[in-house]
Design an enzyme around this catalytic site. Structure first.
Site, PDB file in Angstrom:
ATOM      1  N   ALA A   1     -30.518  34.085 -25.797  1.00  0.00           N
ATOM      2  CA  ALA A   1     -29.747  33.405 -24.758  1.00  0.00           C
ATOM      3  C   ALA A   1     -30.405  32.099 -24.309  1.00  0.00           C
ATOM      4  O   ALA A   1     -29.740  31.234 -23.728  1.00  0.00           O
ATOM      5  CB  ALA A   1     -29.555  34.332 -23.556  1.00  0.00           C
ATOM      6  N   SER A   2     -31.682  31.936 -24.594  1.00  0.00           N
ATOM      7  CA  SER A   2     -32.421  30.749 -24.154  1.00  0.00           C
ATOM      8  C   SER A   2     -32.104  29.529 -25.011  1.00  0.00           C
ATOM      9  O   SER A   2     -32.320  29.552 -26.229  1.00  0.00           O
ATOM     10  CB  SER A   2     -33.926  31.031 -24.218  1.00  0.00           C
ATOM     11  OG  SER A   2     -34.676  29.834 -24.184  1.00  0.00           O
ATOM     12  N   PRO A   3     -31.623  28.434 -24.429  1.00  0.00           N
ATOM     13  CA  PRO A   3     -31.366  27.213 -25.200  1.00  0.00           C
ATOM     14  C   PRO A   3     -32.600  26.679 -25.938  1.00  0.00           C
ATOM     15  O   PRO A   3     -32.491  26.318 -27.114  1.00  0.00           O
ATOM     16  CB  PRO A   3     -30.851  26.225 -24.152  1.00  0.00           C
ATOM     17  CG  PRO A   3     -30.229  27.091 -23.105  1.00  0.00           C
ATOM     18  CD  PRO A   3     -31.129  28.305 -23.045  1.00  0.00           C
TER      19      PRO A   3
END
Length: 222
Positions: free
Chosen positions: A11-13
């Site tokens: 989920a982390s860009p």
């Protein structure tokens, strides 16, 4: 063969920016999910790897690198067959670096982190109105950067595209991109979506983030 291990969450860009780079370079790696909700990033074992206890962290034969921008520049500088993703020409590289700093200091810091940190970790459901405007200004900048060129730092794909697209599409969790207004930005995103590794390296994680954000039932202050 050097062993690479990436620590993070889909989920982390910033994690996704590294995944895009690894895929573009066709580099095999192990992925270790870090349980942020369970504060695994604060464990002594993880802090030893990365004293800032952030994701992503890259491990290469017992050496650790963190910050996505440092990681992707390192990977391309060491493993790429050409310099197209991170040009050696100093002027071209300066443009790529500027875009990377824009992602770090403006898109991620002023846009994503300023909203997601209080929302996800401090249960603040009402987002200040100025954060909405900050995202709109980010979209305006990106649209300007793309004038007369196909990619964010020129007419060829670079690590700046990987860094920025991972965050820009994530901002849509809060403020959707007006496709009629941001024509060049929309075309740029579609261009990157055609990359054979985009779905696995970025799109999947974007959907995970959007689902998490949706569950918070946030609103912008009037």
């Amino acid at each position: 063969m050097v062993k690479l291990t990436l620590y993070g969450v889909d989920a982390s860009p910033p994690v996704r920016a590294v995944k895009l780079t690894l895929a573009a370079l066709n580099l095999p790696y192990d992925f270790v999910n870090v349980n942020l909700a369970g504060l695994e990033q604060l464990s002594p074992e993880y802090v030893k790897k990365n004293p800032q206890h952030t994701v992503p962290t890259l491990e290469e034969d017992g050496h650790f690198i963190w910050d996505s921008h440092a990681i992707i520049a390192y990977l391309v500088s060491k493993y790429a067959d050409s310099d197209s993703l991170y040009p050696k020409d100093l002027l071209q590289r300066a443009v790529v670096d500027q875009r990377l700093h824009f992602e770090s200091g403006v898109v991620f810091a002023d846009g994503l982190r300023s909203i997601t940190k209080p929302l996800l970790f401090f249960n603040q459901k009402v987002i200040p109105k100025e954060r909405h405007q900050a995202i709109v200004e980010i979209y305006d900048f990106v649209e300007t950067f793309l004038k007369d060129q196909d990619y964010i730092a020129g007419n060829q794909l670079t690590i700046a595209d990987f860094s920025l697209v991972s965050s820009i599409v994530s901002l849509e969790a809060f403020v959707g991109i007006d496709r009629a207004k941001y024509v060049r930005t929309s075309a740029w995103i579609k261009r990157l979506e055609q990359l054979p590794y985009y779905e696995e390296s970025n799109a999947k994680g974007v959907r995970e983030l959007l689902a998490i954000i949706k569950q918070t039932n946030f609103s912008f202050a009037s």
